[in-house]
Design an enzyme around this catalytic site. Structure first.
Site, PDB file in Angstrom:
ATOM      1  N   ALA A  80       0.810  -1.219   0.000  1.00 23.80           N
ATOM      2  CA  ALA A  80       0.000   0.000   0.000  1.00 23.80           C
ATOM      3  C   ALA A  80       0.842   1.266   0.000  1.00 23.80           C
ATOM      4  O   ALA A  80       0.435   2.284  -0.568  1.00 23.80           O
ATOM      5  CB  ALA A  80      -0.946  -0.003   1.200  1.00 23.80           C
ATOM      6  N   THR A  81       2.011   1.234   0.620  1.00 24.79           N
ATOM      7  CA  THR A  81       2.861   2.429   0.619  1.00 24.79           C
ATOM      8  C   THR A  81       3.226   2.831  -0.803  1.00 24.79           C
ATOM      9  O   THR A  81       3.104   4.003  -1.190  1.00 24.79           O
ATOM     10  CB  THR A  81       4.137   2.190   1.453  1.00 24.79           C
ATOM     11  OG1 THR A  81       3.779   2.081   2.831  1.00 24.79           O
ATOM     12  CG2 THR A  81       5.124   3.342   1.288  1.00 24.79           C
ATOM     13  N   ASN A 113      -5.356   2.741  10.829  1.00 23.37           N
ATOM     14  CA  ASN A 113      -4.471   1.667  11.287  1.00 23.37           C
ATOM     15  C   ASN A 113      -4.227   1.694  12.791  1.00 23.37           C
ATOM     16  O   ASN A 113      -3.927   0.659  13.397  1.00 23.37           O
ATOM     17  CB  ASN A 113      -3.130   1.726  10.546  1.00 23.37           C
ATOM     18  CG  ASN A 113      -2.421   3.053  10.712  1.00 23.37           C
ATOM     19  OD1 ASN A 113      -2.981   4.111  10.396  1.00 23.37           O
ATOM     20  ND2 ASN A 113      -1.198   3.033  11.186  1.00 23.37           N
ATOM     21  N   GLN A 142      -6.174  -1.434   5.652  1.00 20.22           N
ATOM     22  CA  GLN A 142      -6.785  -2.136   6.776  1.00 20.22           C
ATOM     23  C   GLN A 142      -8.192  -2.650   6.476  1.00 20.22           C
ATOM     24  O   GLN A 142      -8.819  -3.268   7.339  1.00 20.22           O
ATOM     25  CB  GLN A 142      -6.841  -1.208   7.997  1.00 20.22           C
ATOM     26  CG  GLN A 142      -5.495  -0.750   8.509  1.00 20.22           C
ATOM     27  CD  GLN A 142      -4.665  -1.868   9.106  1.00 20.22           C
ATOM     28  OE1 GLN A 142      -5.179  -2.925   9.456  1.00 20.22           O
ATOM     29  NE2 GLN A 142      -3.365  -1.640   9.231  1.00 20.22           N
ATOM     30  N   SER A 187      -2.552  -3.841   0.673  1.00 27.04           N
ATOM     31  CA  SER A 187      -1.340  -4.593   1.018  1.00 27.04           C
ATOM     32  C   SER A 187      -1.691  -6.049   1.281  1.00 27.04           C
ATOM     33  O   SER A 187      -2.625  -6.335   2.033  1.00 27.04           O
ATOM     34  CB  SER A 187      -0.677  -4.024   2.280  1.00 27.04           C
ATOM     35  OG  SER A 187       0.132  -2.915   1.991  1.00 27.04           O
ATOM     36  N   HIS A 207       0.007  -8.250   3.043  1.00 26.49           N
ATOM     37  CA  HIS A 207       0.335  -8.760   4.373  1.00 26.49           C
ATOM     38  C   HIS A 207      -0.682  -8.353   5.438  1.00 26.49           C
ATOM     39  O   HIS A 207      -0.584  -8.788   6.587  1.00 26.49           O
ATOM     40  CB  HIS A 207       1.750  -8.350   4.787  1.00 26.49           C
ATOM     41  CG  HIS A 207       1.920  -6.915   5.167  1.00 26.49           C
ATOM     42  ND1 HIS A 207       2.035  -6.511   6.471  1.00 26.49           N
ATOM     43  CD2 HIS A 207       2.007  -5.792   4.408  1.00 26.49           C
ATOM     44  CE1 HIS A 207       2.192  -5.202   6.509  1.00 26.49           C
ATOM     45  NE2 HIS A 207       2.172  -4.751   5.274  1.00 26.49           N
ATOM     46  N   THR A 255      10.574  -6.670 -12.656  1.00 27.24           N
ATOM     47  CA  THR A 255      10.097  -8.045 -12.781  1.00 27.24           C
ATOM     48  C   THR A 255       9.005  -8.324 -11.751  1.00 27.24           C
ATOM     49  O   THR A 255       9.169  -8.034 -10.561  1.00 27.24           O
ATOM     50  CB  THR A 255      11.259  -9.029 -12.560  1.00 27.24           C
ATOM     51  OG1 THR A 255      12.280  -8.779 -13.538  1.00 27.24           O
ATOM     52  CG2 THR A 255      10.777 -10.472 -12.679  1.00 27.24           C
ATOM     53  N   CYS A 310       5.103   1.528  11.463  1.00 27.95           N
ATOM     54  CA  CYS A 310       6.018   2.302  10.615  1.00 27.95           C
ATOM     55  C   CYS A 310       6.694   3.434  11.369  1.00 27.95           C
ATOM     56  O   CYS A 310       7.611   4.065  10.851  1.00 27.95           O
ATOM     57  CB  CYS A 310       5.264   2.861   9.412  1.00 27.95           C
ATOM     58  SG  CYS A 310       4.559   1.575   8.367  1.00 27.95           S
TER      59      CYS A 310
END
Length: 374
Positions: free
Chosen positions: A71-72, A152, A180, A200, A202, A242, A325
């Protein structure tokens, strides 16, 4: 055994997802950009399947999905990629909120340093924006509105339907940081008024290092984004490099699983949250934010410092007192400051977040540890 309660930072990977990623790394390791053999063709097929799985989460077309590292990066592409458009059309006004993730605030600050004008919407103690303030902030030259769906740190859910309605008569682009909420609260993300959605892997039980930017077309018109990195034509020339086919395939499968079980997972999360609140109420806990996701609780216990609490809780639960973060050194949460909370309440704030893999909370041990600090 320590119970992991920091799922807003990252989630454990689902075994089926991990197995797929492993298989593609060890057995089906082709480069999706290689066109001369079956290894490359199989990798490309896996990528395109995942693209469809990600798109299905928000009722998008697979051609509207580009893969990123998370997401960043998606936030940066969506925000910084609009700079040339803003300059060309003299649309140099941006609206965001004071409680965004740094991955939104810092790219916007970069544009502000280059001459863009930014309006930062307030939030009260509820943690949610005032739609009337958003409407009044809109100008003819507003290029972008960027708002996080689920915060978050607090889990506060912004009213996406009302935000979309407020923009129906305006041509500003709407970007939603859905790190989120993607795969958890999908109905509102399906609104076609949302131009960009950042996600994201993860956060929904896929590996770290993979994410997506959904870029919806307006009619037949593509969003006027320009690349912020160069070096290849991958991902519609917006994200060179890639493709991480194993991670992409895992992300796609995680999206499919999350959509299938979203309601069940929410009910499980609500049950865990209710049991925790019942016990924290006995300690006089204050809950930070309203309209909060069932997967997280941000709370303050009077006279209990969060840094001290996390030391005492080691070995019992893994928790945090803010964004992963910004956790290298303690600074008061900009989110809680924006909500108008006093310093003592902020210094006491603890975030606990869980997922469907969380069987139960060690409530007796938790409460006993807190009582030691009171």
């Amino acid at each position: 055994m320590t119970v992991y309660l920091d799922c807003n930072a990252t989630t454990p990977v689902i075994k089926d997802v991990a197995d797929l990623v492993y298989k593609m790394m060890v057995d089906e390791y082709g480069n999706a950009g290689s066109r001369t053999h079956n290894f490359g063709a199989d990798a490309k097929k896996a990528v395109e399947k995942a693209r469809g799985q990600v798109a299905n989460v928000v009722d998008a077309d697979k051609t509207e999905v580009i893969f990123t590292s998370g997401a960043t990066e998606s936030n940066n592409i969506a925000i910084l990629g609009l700079e040339p458009f803003g300059l060309e059309h003299n649309k140099k006004h941006i609206i965001t909120t004071k409680i965004e993730h740094k991955a939104v605030l810092e790219p916007i600050q970069h544009l502000e340093d280059k001459g863009f004008d930014v309006t930062y919407l307030n939030v009260g103690e509820s943690g949610c924006i005032d739609i009337a303030e958003l409407k009044s902030a809109l100008r003819d030259e507003t290029m972008l509105v960027s708002i996080m769906h689920v915060n978050n740190e607090t889990g506060c859910i912004q009213p996406l339907a009302d935000i979309c309605d407020a923009l129906n008569c305006h041509d500003a682009f709407l970007h939603i940081d859905a790190a989120q909420s993607f795969g958890k609260f999908n109905a509102e993300l399906c609104n076609r008024r949302i131009d960009f959605i950042s996600a994201s892997g993860h956060k929904i039980h896929a590996p770290k290092g993979i994410g997506a930017l959904v870029m919806r077309k307006r009619g037949f018109l593509k969003a006027p984004l320009t690349p912020i990195m160069f070096g290849g034509g991958q991902e519609r020339k917006l994200r060179p490099g890639t493709l991480a086919a194993p991670l992409i395939a895992g992300f796609g499968l995680a999206c499919e699983i999350a959509c299938k079980h979203a309601e069940q997972w929410q009910q499980n999360a609500l049950s865990l949250k209710a049991s925790l609140v019942t016990e924290l109420d006995k300690l006089g806990a204050q809950y930070n934010g309203e309209n909060v996701s069932p997967f997280v609780l941000n709370f303050s216990i009077p006279e209990v410092n969060s840094e001290a609490a996390m030391v005492v809780l080691k070995g019992v639960v893994a928790v945090s007192n803010g964004s992963a973060c910004t956790s290298k050194s303690y600074t008061r949460s900009h989110v809680l400051i924006a909500m108008g909370l006093d310093d003592k309440r902020i210094d006491s704030a603890i975030r606990m977040s869980w997922c469907h893999m969380t069987d139960e909370l060690p409530l007796v041990q938790l409460i006993n540890k807190f009582k030691q600090l009171m």
